[in-house]
Design a protein around this motif. Structure first.
Motif, PDB file in Angstrom:
ATOM      1  N   GLU A 155       0.835  -1.199   0.000  1.00 53.77           N
ATOM      2  CA  GLU A 155       0.000   0.000   0.000  1.00 53.77           C
ATOM      3  C   GLU A 155       0.875   1.256   0.000  1.00 53.77           C
ATOM      4  OE1 GLU A 155      -2.900  -0.139   3.091  1.00 53.77           O
ATOM      5  OE2 GLU A 155      -3.961  -1.862   2.214  1.00 53.77           O
ATOM      6  N   ARG A 166      -5.997  -8.288  -3.440  1.00 53.10           N
ATOM      7  CA  ARG A 166      -6.465  -7.495  -2.292  1.00 53.10           C
ATOM      8  C   ARG A 166      -5.969  -6.052  -2.362  1.00 53.10           C
ATOM      9  NH1 ARG A 166      -2.805 -10.982   1.823  1.00 53.10           N
ATOM     10  NH2 ARG A 166      -3.299 -12.487   0.191  1.00 53.10           N
ATOM     11  N   GLY A 225      -5.873  -4.431  -5.322  1.00 56.90           N
ATOM     12  CA  GLY A 225      -6.462  -3.842  -6.518  1.00 56.90           C
ATOM     13  C   GLY A 225      -5.788  -4.217  -7.817  1.00 56.90           C
ATOM     14  N   ARG A 274      -2.686  -2.231 -11.847  1.00 59.36           N
ATOM     15  CA  ARG A 274      -3.447  -1.611 -10.773  1.00 59.36           C
ATOM     16  C   ARG A 274      -3.642  -0.132 -11.131  1.00 59.36           C
ATOM     17  NH1 ARG A 274      -6.336   1.256  -7.068  1.00 59.36           N
ATOM     18  NH2 ARG A 274      -6.628   0.036  -5.144  1.00 59.36           N
ATOM     19  N   ASP A 301     -13.300   0.932  -5.256  1.00 57.82           N
ATOM     20  CA  ASP A 301     -11.890   0.754  -4.934  1.00 57.82           C
ATOM     21  C   ASP A 301     -11.736   0.884  -3.420  1.00 57.82           C
ATOM     22  OD1 ASP A 301      -9.161   0.798  -4.589  1.00 57.82           O
ATOM     23  OD2 ASP A 301      -8.764   2.369  -6.062  1.00 57.82           O
ATOM     24  N   ASP A 302     -11.439  -0.215  -2.758  1.00 56.15           N
ATOM     25  CA  ASP A 302     -11.324  -0.205  -1.301  1.00 56.15           C
ATOM     26  C   ASP A 302     -10.227   0.722  -0.802  1.00 56.15           C
ATOM     27  OD1 ASP A 302     -13.392  -2.019  -1.120  1.00 56.15           O
ATOM     28  OD2 ASP A 302     -12.087  -3.776  -0.910  1.00 56.15           O
ATOM     29  N   HIS A 350     -11.914   5.084  -6.914  1.00 55.22           N
ATOM     30  CA  HIS A 350     -13.322   5.007  -6.516  1.00 55.22           C
ATOM     31  C   HIS A 350     -14.127   6.180  -7.091  1.00 55.22           C
ATOM     32  CE1 HIS A 350     -16.279   3.089  -3.848  1.00 55.22           C
ATOM     33  NE2 HIS A 350     -16.795   4.306  -3.729  1.00 55.22           N
ATOM     34  N   THR A 366     -15.312  -3.411  -9.929  1.00 58.36           N
ATOM     35  CA  THR A 366     -14.246  -2.962  -9.048  1.00 58.36           C
ATOM     36  C   THR A 366     -13.082  -2.477  -9.908  1.00 58.36           C
ATOM     37  OG1 THR A 366     -12.962  -5.007  -8.848  1.00 58.36           O
ATOM     38  CG2 THR A 366     -14.935  -4.803  -7.464  1.00 58.36           C
ATOM     39  N   VAL A 367     -12.108  -1.878  -9.250  1.00 61.16           N
ATOM     40  CA  VAL A 367     -10.926  -1.412  -9.969  1.00 61.16           C
ATOM     41  C   VAL A 367     -10.187  -2.575 -10.621  1.00 61.16           C
ATOM     42  CG1 VAL A 367      -9.400  -1.540  -7.933  1.00 61.16           C
ATOM     43  CG2 VAL A 367      -8.905   0.090  -9.784  1.00 61.16           C
ATOM     44  N   ARG A 368     -10.355  -3.781 -10.078  1.00 59.88           N
ATOM     45  CA  ARG A 368      -9.683  -4.943 -10.664  1.00 59.88           C
ATOM     46  C   ARG A 368     -10.219  -5.236 -12.065  1.00 59.88           C
ATOM     47  NH1 ARG A 368      -9.404 -10.127  -7.135  1.00 59.88           N
ATOM     48  NH2 ARG A 368      -7.870 -10.569  -8.765  1.00 59.88           N
TER      49      ARG A 368
END
Length: 432
Positions: free
Chosen positions: A127, A153, A155, A325, A350-351, A356, A383-385
């Motif tokens: 991260e 996890r 992205g 990513r 996007d977590d 997001h 999701t962003v993935r």
């Protein structure tokens, strides 16, 4: 414009705080100092490699030159000068559909010592890499993976697949067209030079590919310090004008029970013309005393399939290879070219927050796209993935919708399918 030097990008303070709270120190490692030796030993250990000798350590200095090296240290460990986790990163060009490029934060050498697993070290480190990249204005990150279950996890998602080929040459029989020009054997030093030159000229036509580097070409050509491999052989294809248009590095191994049957293993085959492609593949398949040709890391859409008489003579195994990513949705969606007009609102979850939002993507008749945030109900959600997977055109949105990974109407998905399709098949020709 000169590419951003990743070594000038500061470490993420948030990751530093999390690690400090766990009693760990988060810092960069200077490749030119003695700190590099325990760093590269820890990285090798993380990939289950042997202890490097002095020559191999110097070769690693060459390979990692220009990268930002980051280590995490535990002062209470038996070897406090040796990092318990490593990562190296740099900024490189990523090829996009339309033969365009975008700067990408490339991540490699990710290791965590078994003594410090499941303590949040990898999460803080990765991260931190993403926040550092985003803070420096880099719109996406990329990596190739040894363990495919780790990076989702954060992205990342597979965007480029690769195919490993094993060909029975006794059944394959060449039926492709002959090509003008000549194939010549070259020494390993020239092989290194030609691989680098042809690859650099050809990579724009391969969405998902990235430039190579000096240490990579030296390794493939069998010239890496501490890993001098005299088994490596090289050939090049020269066209009728005398220009080199393709190069191949390979080794030959003998079957113990039969000296007339050998395996030819292609370490790299790179071409910038159809004639070069045909000639080098034909050279491999018709090589004297060779019964099997092995070629890992090939495109999922190899023309070779249509140049051999018996397609069943080839066993082809496809797997994920290049992972992306997205960090900045407007920058990434504006950078590539598109195959059809489009006007859709894309809802991205996007977590980690980077991508997001709801984004309106508008593509004109010439394939130029613009994207901006919009306050509206999205036509498609994902999701962003999923957005990373479809970015290069190698994964169809309709496939992801059928898998329950994308939500929206069939018409909206069909429109996205048409627009995101790439004339050039995505292909990442190296590990990084």
């Amino acid at each position: 414009m000169a590419p951003l030097d990743a070594q000038t990008v500061p470490l993420d303070p948030g990751a530093g705080g999390v690690l400090a709270a766990a009693g760990l120190r988060y810092r960069t490692v200077d490749i030119a100092t003695s700190d590099f030796v325990p760093f590269i030993k820890a990285a090798n250990r993380g990939f289950l490699g042997e202890e490097p000798n002095d020559e191999q350590i110097e070769g690693s200095r060459e390979r990692l030159a220009g990268r930002r090296l980051t280590g995490i240290f535990d002062a209470t460990s038996a070897e406090p000068a040796t990092p318990i986790a490593t990562v190296d990163s740099w900024v490189t060009d990523l090829s996009l559909p339309g033969r365009r490029t975008i700067p990408m934060w490339a991540i490699s050498g990710v290791t965590v010592s078994p003594t410090h697993r499941r303590k949040g070290v990898a999460r803080a480190m990765l991260e931190g890499e993403l926040r550092a990249a985003a803070g420096a204005g880099i719109a996406l990150a990329g990596l190739t993976v040894t363990e495919a279950t780790i990076y989702g996890r954060f992205g990342f998602a597979p965007a480029v697949s690769a195919a490993d080929w094993v060909i029975d040459t006794r059944r394959a029989r060449w039926v492709g067209p002959a090509a003008p020009g000549r194939v010549h054997a070259v020494d390993r030093e020239r092989l290194r030079s030609e691989l680098a030159s042809v690859h650099d000229r050809a990579r724009l036509a391969r969405p998902g590919d990235v430039p190579g580097w000096t240490g990579l070409w030296r390794r493939i050509a069998g010239l890496a310090p501490g890993n001098d491999d005299r088994k490596v052989r090289g050939v090049i294809y020269v066209d009728e004008s005398g220009a080199t248009r393709g190069a191949m590095a390979y080794t030959i191994g003998e079957e113990p029970a039969d000296f007339t049957r050998h395996d030819l293993a292609i370490a790299m085959l790179v071409t910038e013309s159809e004639d070069a492609y045909r000639s080098l593949w034909r050279f491999a398949l018709e090589h004297d005393l060779v019964s099997t040709v092995r070629a890992p890391l090939r495109s999922v859409d190899e023309p070779l399939r249509w140049m051999i008489e018996d397609q069943r003579a080839a066993t082809v195994t496809v797997s994920d290879h290049g992972w992306l990513r997205i960090l900045d949705v407007p920058a990434v969606l504006t950078a590539r070219a598109y195959s059809a007009p489009l006007s859709l609102a894309l809802g991205i979850t996007d977590d980690l927050g980077f991508a997001h939002g709801v984004w309106h993507l508008d593509v004109d008749d010439d394939g130029h796209g613009t994207a901006e945030p919009i306050d509206a109900v999205p036509d498609l959600t994902m999701t962003v993935r999923e957005l990373g997977s479809v970015l290069l055109g190698g994964v169809r949105p309709a496939t992801l919708r059928a898998a329950g990974r994308m939500q929206g109407s069939a018409d909206a998905v069909t429109a996205l399918d048409r627009s995101f399709a790439s004339v050039d098949t995505p292909y990442l020709s190296i590990w990084y």
